[in-house]
Write a protein that holds these residues in place. Sequence first.
Motif, PDB file in Angstrom:
ATOM      1  N   GLU A  10       0.814  -1.210   0.000  1.00 41.08           N
ATOM      2  CA  GLU A  10       0.000   0.000   0.000  1.00 41.08           C
ATOM      3  C   GLU A  10       0.852   1.267   0.000  1.00 41.08           C
ATOM      4  OE1 GLU A  10       0.090  -1.712   4.229  1.00 41.08           O
ATOM      5  OE2 GLU A  10      -0.118  -2.428   2.173  1.00 41.08           O
ATOM      6  N   GLU A  13       2.242   1.698  -3.540  1.00 44.95           N
ATOM      7  CA  GLU A  13       1.222   2.240  -4.439  1.00 44.95           C
ATOM      8  C   GLU A  13       1.029   3.732  -4.209  1.00 44.95           C
ATOM      9  OE1 GLU A  13      -2.142  -0.158  -3.547  1.00 44.95           O
ATOM     10  OE2 GLU A  13      -1.499  -1.848  -4.822  1.00 44.95           O
ATOM     11  N   ARG A  14       1.041   4.154  -2.955  1.00 40.52           N
ATOM     12  CA  ARG A  14       0.898   5.576  -2.662  1.00 40.52           C
ATOM     13  C   ARG A  14       2.097   6.354  -3.185  1.00 40.52           C
ATOM     14  NH1 ARG A  14      -0.405   8.437   3.186  1.00 40.52           N
ATOM     15  NH2 ARG A  14      -1.326  10.311   2.292  1.00 40.52           N
TER      16      ARG A  14
END
Length: 418
Positions: A10, A13-14
């Motif tokens: 995550e 992805e950020r």
Amino acid sequence: MDLQQILPVESAERLAQIRQDFPILARRIGDRPLAYLDNGATSQKPVAVLQAMDDYYRRHNANVHRGVHTLSEEATAQYENARLRVARFINAPSEKQIIFTRGTTEGINLVAQTWGRANLGPGDEVLITEMEHHSNIVPWQILRDQLGFTLRYIPITDEGLLDLDQLSNLLNERTRLVSFIHVSNVLGTVNPVDRLVAAARSVGARVLLDGAQSVPHMPVDVQALDVDFLVFSGHKMCGPTGIGVLYARRELLEEMPPYQGGGDMIREVKMTASKWNSIPYKFEAGTPAIAEAIGLGAAVDYLSQVGMAWIHAHEQALVQYAYSRLSEIEGIHILGPGPEQRSGLIAFTVENIHPHDLSAILDREGVAVRAGHHCAQPIHDRYGIAASARASFYLYNTPEEVDQLAQGLEKAVEIFAL
């Protein structure tokens, strides 16, 4: 090391989304992708900042505070709104305590030439540290030579930490100010603000904190830190050059004389005398850096949206990985403490290779680092070196860029071994 061990999916992805906000990161240097690792010197700018400044110049360009026409009122509103957003970013009690400067250097000089000139003299002492940037050394040396007070230094240990065991010998009833860097721009050391502030308070001294390398990278709350002055620069935190901030306690700002004379800092001017404007305008003579302040306001909005806690955690993951990767390279010496006691930068030397040569070789590999004394010659003198190379990370840097740095350094070692 698996890159997913460094950044969870995550977070990766950020990070990919964040990188899309910075157009310059799409550049290539020769045939290599740009790995911009010179964030300690200046950061790159997101589209939001570029658009905010462009919009001001295209649609609202006018001087502030002096006009009653539409453009001037719009420009004034944007300028003052930026001040309010900066105040909220560092949790200042009031936007009136935010003085726009040209940067950290001017902020320290402002304090020296206003508060310092009014409060220091023979018999007084100012305590700084051996790890300061030149901007927190030279202004005090200049003022010392003019006013006759004593300038003292907290030394650095071999590990790159402040030798706080010396505090009891350095602080006394004559100490008027303790001025120190929050995060060293060479060693990466995160200094214990709470302990230093408590020590200063024990002798009634004021505290100035240089936040140039902390405010862009971690949550900073001036009320929680309990400092009297905080200075930092816009260009190191996704904002434009030419704009910075001095925060100070309101009672100090009210007492301090103006730094410069001219328009906007006055309430009334007669041929015999003048009366000063209220704060913060008393310290902002002349036409300010309007577009730059608006850009800084957009920058703090952007950083707040990303989240300073996320940025700090991301940089800690990168610096731990970089510390591990670089420690494996033959002949490398990393300045400062281990990754658990440092912020997101690493300065280093490589045996038998000048830092300028390292930087040139890395540039051919697409890696931008700093080489020199980083405006901190006393640190380099302390360790008996003339210069170092420095890689400094920010919210948009990736583990792959750390690998690119390490591979470039390995190539440099191979070249100089021939």
